[in-house]
Design a protein around this motif. Structure first.
Motif, short mmCIF file in Angstrom:
data_model
loop_
_atom_site.label_atom_id
_atom_site.label_comp_id
_atom_site.label_asym_id
_atom_site.label_seq_id
_atom_site.Cartn_x
_atom_site.Cartn_y
_atom_site.Cartn_z
N PHE A 11 0.57 11.34 -4.11
CA PHE A 11 1.95 11.78 -3.34
C PHE A 11 2.46 12.86 -3.50
CE2 PHE A 11 6.31 10.89 -2.65
CZ PHE A 11 7.07 9.88 -1.70
N GLU A 12 1.87 13.75 -4.28
CA GLU A 12 2.56 15.06 -4.56
C GLU A 12 2.04 16.11 -3.60
OE1 GLU A 12 5.26 18.32 -6.27
OE2 GLU A 12 4.74 16.13 -6.69
N ASN A 13 1.17 15.73 -2.80
CA ASN A 13 0.93 16.72 -1.50
C ASN A 13 1.94 16.14 -0.04
OD1 ASN A 13 -1.16 17.29 -2.27
ND2 ASN A 13 -2.22 15.73 -1.61
N PHE A 14 2.43 14.55 -0.68
CA PHE A 14 3.89 14.98 0.87
C PHE A 14 4.86 15.73 0.11
CE2 PHE A 14 7.69 12.46 1.65
CZ PHE A 14 7.83 12.41 2.74
N VAL A 15 4.64 15.75 -1.30
CA VAL A 15 6.37 16.39 -2.08
C VAL A 15 6.20 17.56 -1.13
CG1 VAL A 15 7.55 16.42 -3.47
CG2 VAL A 15 6.58 14.66 -3.33
N THR A 16 5.20 17.80 -1.83
CA THR A 16 5.14 20.24 -1.70
C THR A 16 5.23 20.12 0.33
OG1 THR A 16 3.48 19.30 -3.58
CG2 THR A 16 3.07 21.03 -1.85
N ASP A 17 4.02 19.07 0.96
CA ASP A 17 4.25 19.38 2.60
C ASP A 17 5.23 19.63 3.17
OD1 ASP A 17 1.18 20.35 1.68
OD2 ASP A 17 0.67 18.98 2.57
N PHE A 18 5.56 18.12 2.47
CA PHE A 18 6.95 18.01 3.25
C PHE A 18 8.02 19.02 3.70
CE2 PHE A 18 11.13 15.39 4.51
CZ PHE A 18 10.64 15.15 5.37
N THR A 19 8.26 19.22 2.00
CA THR A 19 9.77 19.86 1.78
C THR A 19 9.57 20.94 1.91
OG1 THR A 19 8.73 20.25 -0.44
CG2 THR A 19 10.36 18.06 0.06
N GLU B 117 0.66 -1.53 0.15
CA GLU B 117 -0.12 0.15 -0.14
C GLU B 117 1.08 1.63 0.18
OE1 GLU B 117 -3.88 0.33 -0.06
OE2 GLU B 117 -3.28 -1.23 -1.08
N VAL B 118 1.96 1.49 0.84
CA VAL B 118 2.82 2.34 0.91
C VAL B 118 3.85 2.80 -0.34
CG1 VAL B 118 5.06 3.45 1.44
CG2 VAL B 118 3.37 2.57 3.20
N ASP B 119 3.63 1.81 -1.09
CA ASP B 119 4.34 1.79 -2.23
C ASP B 119 3.54 1.99 -3.70
OD1 ASP B 119 6.96 1.05 -2.43
OD2 ASP B 119 6.55 -0.96 -3.10
N ARG B 120 2.49 1.56 -3.29
CA ARG B 120 0.46 2.09 -4.48
C ARG B 120 0.83 3.83 -4.20
NH1 ARG B 120 -4.39 3.23 -3.81
NH2 ARG B 120 -4.64 2.74 -2.07
N MET B 121 0.84 3.96 -3.13
CA MET B 121 0.66 6.18 -2.70
C MET B 121 1.37 6.47 -3.42
SD MET B 121 -1.05 5.08 1.19
CE MET B 121 -1.26 7.21 1.70
N ILE B 122 2.75 6.07 -2.83
CA ILE B 122 4.24 7.42 -3.22
C ILE B 122 4.09 6.60 -4.94
CG2 ILE B 122 5.99 6.73 -4.04
CD1 ILE B 122 6.72 5.50 -1.18
N ALA B 123 3.28 5.47 -5.26
CA ALA B 123 3.19 6.32 -6.91
C ALA B 123 2.17 6.73 -7.35
CB ALA B 123 3.15 4.14 -7.72
#
Length: 827
Positions: A520-528, A510-516
């Motif tokens: 997942f762009e929300n994580f990239v934006t929010d975390f950075t 599921e983690v791999d599915r969510m990264i794909a």
């Protein structure tokens, strides 16, 4: 002395508590800190401790870390390595057990409410409103070192509750069908002079004019009056624009206003051109990026909310048709936003006017728009819309009575029964975890009270939905729901249906599915945004006196931001080693960034990976323009700020806060004294020198990069040095001076020396475990709202052990954290 005294008290307490012989204190401490001498008013006799007290345990952890690193006692030679190791081991074991007992009794940390970004995303999903915009109705979240997901800071106050009520009221009103039929979709086509709101623009003729068959048309007042309306709208007339869209400029289709808030489809034909002498138009050498900016209609006045929409498209030398979708609010217009073009110079000598920059050798870059169509607001194709059906199912609707804030009323023969059925269905839809029946009945009583008052079915239901959406069931992240915590980590929103039904054995898949997934762009934006504080990249504009080449270069700043996000995304998705974050042989660039970095030319605005030549100093996060801009103030760079930022954000060794009594170092832009000279005087004090030795050398290695991350060998000043003159991209004359040569060499605290930033990056990359440990610490705070606790450290080290053989690959680290006790919560 007072700070040392506090440490020594706790240090002595640790020795006493963990079975250290009393003669240890006599041998190492009593010479200075017994009852008689009591240097610094410190007497170690009779010291007690209790590791069950959180504040005291926190201080013991600080003691443990400083002793483990050899920083205390101050004279490391007085404490034998074996004694130090034994002390640290015993204290570590005691702290681990005490902290773990606290976690088992109270949890790792307090539950947290959603940030306003997460809450808006949740409402979008719950109500099937993908474009919902209510974030600004909520108060800004407090942050700690850039992180807004810190549980202790995500409090709930009266102000917060009022914001949630406003946001949910707006969201639910938008969710209800606006009428018996969808809003009418209107299609408009703009040609000729209707492509621009006027026949001239700020910046004079060179900034904008109309053309026919490639030749400039002088559409003055008299000439325009003689043209029929059909001639004015002729598709043979095109608009040519040669300036960026920024205040005080404007340029949008004549007469257009968004009739309603929503999505609008825009189609247009355009090409990239160059303007030569006598306004002659020829094809461009390179693509020109274009976007649109939504704004309230205005002239040269500031119109408040101006935002980019529709994405970037590259106009080519050959005319092509483009299509995009833009978001507009009621009454807004959209203007042509050509990226990377100059902004005319506002002159006040000889009157107030806008002067276009001097023509470049290859001519002025610009765009020609031939025609444009806009259609909207776009509907889903079903009515009532999905958002309405989530609230009211398939119940029929009728026009609302006068005075209602809703466009319709729902027809129900059995309102009480229908209300309960719909509300219970909504609760299951809105939350990934069961809600106790007594809580559900509380909201049903609120709805029934509205029905009895005669509020109407829609108003009564909306009141109940609003109360539920403002409750802890939605506002807070449930610690019992793994799907919710996982989705808010990787998607910054609630879980989808598949995730809700996830088998725990499928966690890794599921983690791999969510990264794909696109979310997942929300994580990239929010975390950075939080870890690297990238959200502040536009905070300080470059000083036009010293850096005139960057005047109003919004395209460069936007490209910087995209580079860092694209780079981090690729590191995670390709599962690259942790050392890539500090030293990589590639970076992400577009045409503007390649030019900024002095790399080979690339075509277009799209980010793409490019292998760096051996000579290039770039590669990794440390030398990305966005982060170098973040760590300057637009006028000067500071090795102190840059070095401290790298040590905290990348290495994981944040410096202590500076003493309030010591003034900050302000670089001398007159060029009288170098920053090294100023810092050398500042660090004559031993306490200052010891602290600055941790981060100043790292900062000096980054001094070869200016306030926007471009390479330099010398400092610029407004005073001494070689005089440089010229004209900036907007035509402003400038003068600055080139001063002292930059000296980037230095020595790290552990004695390792470097000559430049490339050697520094290799030294930092030689400690991959420390880099990986820091990233896990940053991810833990983002994922759980609580920093790494002492009892978490063994789990962190276990993840590091597991990933060591493959070079601490970044996605492996993320998998390790998600599968650990820290995230799963099984203690």
């Amino acid at each position: 002395m007072r700070r040392f005294a506090n440490f020594a008290i706790l240090f002595a307490a640790a020795l006493t508590a963990f079975g250290a012989p009393s003669e240890f204190l006599e041998r190492h401490c009593f010479d200075c800190h017994d009852q008689e001498s009591s240097k610094g008013d410190l007497d170690l006799a009779g010291v007690r401790h209790d590791l069950s007290i959180e504040k005291l345990r926190t201080l013991w952890i600080q003691i443990h870390d400083r002793v483990a690193k050899g920083e205390m006692p101050p004279n490391a030679n007085k404490l034998a390595a074996a004694e130090r190791k034994k002390f640290v081991s015993e204290l570590s074991r005691a702290l681990h057990e005490a902290d773990l007992a606290s976690v088992r009794a109270n949890g790792r940390g307090p539950i947290r409410r959603l940030t306003r970004e997460e809450y808006e995303n949740s409402l979008r999903d719950i109500l099937a409103l993908p474009d919902l915009d209510v974030r600004d109705k909520l108060p800004a979240d407090r942050d700690s070192h850039g992180f807004t997901r810190v549980s202790m800071l995500l409090d709930m106050s009266r102000v917060q509750l009022a914001g949630y009520l406003d946001a949910t009221e707006a969201a639910l009103t938008e969710a209800v069908a606006s009428g018996m039929k969808p809003l009418p979709t209107k299609k408009q086509r703009f040609t000729g002079i209707d492509l621009f709101p006027a026949t001239t623009s700020f910046g004079g003729r060179e900034a904008m004019y109309f053309i026919r068959n490639g030749v400039m048309q002088n559409l003055s007042g008299d000439r325009l009056k003689k043209m029929s309306r059909e001639e004015q709208r002729s598709e043979e007339i095109e608009v040519a624009i040669f300036r960026s869209a920024t205040w005080p400029y404007y340029g949008y289709p004549r007469g257009f206003r968004a009739a309603h808030t929503g999505r609008y489809r825009v189609r247009f034909a355009g090409r990239a051109v160059r303007q030569l002498s006598d306004y002659r138009i020829v094809p461009a050498y390179d693509p020109l990026p274009i976007s649109f900016r939504a704004r309230q209609p205005s002239g040269p006045d500031v119109s408040g909310d101006v935002r980019e929409t529709g994405g970037w498209m590259d106009l080519q030398a050959e005319q092509k048709e483009f299509e995009t979708t833009i978001l507009l609010k009621n009454g807004e217009v959209f203007e042509y936003s050509l990226l990377g073009l100059p902004v005319p110079f506002i002159r006040t000598d000889g009157g107030f006017f806008y002067d276009y920059p001097p023509r470049q050798r290859d001519g002025h870059r610009g765009a020609v728009i031939s025609w444009l169509e806009v259609e909207g607001p776009l509907s889903e194709g079903e009515w009532p819309p999905a958002s309405h059906k989530i609230l009211f199912g398939s119940l029929p609707i009728k026009p609302a009575a006068g005075g209602s804030r809703f466009g319709i009323e729902v027809i129900s023969a059995k309102p009480v029964e229908d209300a309960e059925r719909l509300f219970r269905r909504f609760v299951k839809h809105a939350t990934p975890h069961p809600v106790p029946d007594p809580a559900v009945r509380t909201y049903l009583r609120l709805i029934n009270a509205g029905l009895k008052r005669g509020d109407g079915f829609v108003a009564a239901m909306v009141k109940g939905y609003q109360a539920f959406l403002c409750s802890g069931h939605v506002v807070y992240l449930s610690p019992e729901s793994l799907p919710a915590r996982l989705s808010h980590l990787l998607w910054s929103r609630g879980p989808d249906k598949r995730l809700r039904n996830m088998n725990p054995d499928d966690l890794s898949r599921e983690v791999d599915r969510m990264i794909a997934d696109k979310h997942f762009e929300n994580f990239v934006t929010d975390f950075t945004d939080q870890w690297l504080e990238l959200k502040d990249v536009r905070r300080d504009e470059p000083d036009n006196r010293l850096y005139p080449e960057y005047r109003k270069d919004d395209y460069l700043i936007a490209s910087m931001e995209k580079e860092t996000r694209a780079f981090f995304r690729q590191v995670v998705q390709d599962n690259l080693p942790i050392t890539t974050l500090v030293d990589s042989d590639f970076t992400m660039v577009n045409d503007r960034l390649a030019r900024h970095y002095g790399l080979r030319r690339v075509s277009g605005s799209a980010m793409r990976p490019i292998r760096l030549p051996e000579w290039s100093p770039y590669g990794g996060l440390l030398t990305q323009a966005s982060l170098l801009k973040l760590t300057s103030n637009g006028t000067t760079t500071s090795p102190v700020i840059r070095g401290a930022w790298v040590m905290e954000k990348i290495v994981g060794e944040p410096p202590p806060p500076p003493p309030t009594s010591v003034p900050a170092i302000e670089p001398d832009i007159r060029g009288t004294n170098s920053i090294r000279e100023q810092l050398a005087r500042h660090t004559r004090d031993k306490s200052c020198a010891a602290c600055h030795a941790r981060f100043d050398p790292v900062g000096f290695a980054l001094e070869n990069f200016d306030v926007m991350g471009a390479w330099r060998d010398r400092y610029r000043t407004t005073g001494r040095g070689e005089k440089i003159t010229g004209y900036d991209p907007a035509g402003h004359p400038y003068t600055y001076h080139i001063a002292g040569l930059i000296k980037p060499q230095g020595q790290l605290l552990d004695g390792r020396k470097f000559r430049n930033v490339k050697e520094l990056k290799r030294l930092l990359a030689a400690q991959p475990r420390q880099l990986a440990r820091n990233l896990l610490h940053q991810l833990t705070l983002y994922a759980t709202g609580t920093p790494v606790r002492f009892s978490d450290r063994r789990d962190i080290e276990a993840i590091l052990d597991e990933t060591e053989n493959k070079g601490y690959r970044v996605r492996d680290l993320l998998h390790g954290l998600i599968g650990s006790r820290i995230f799963l919560g099984n203690h």
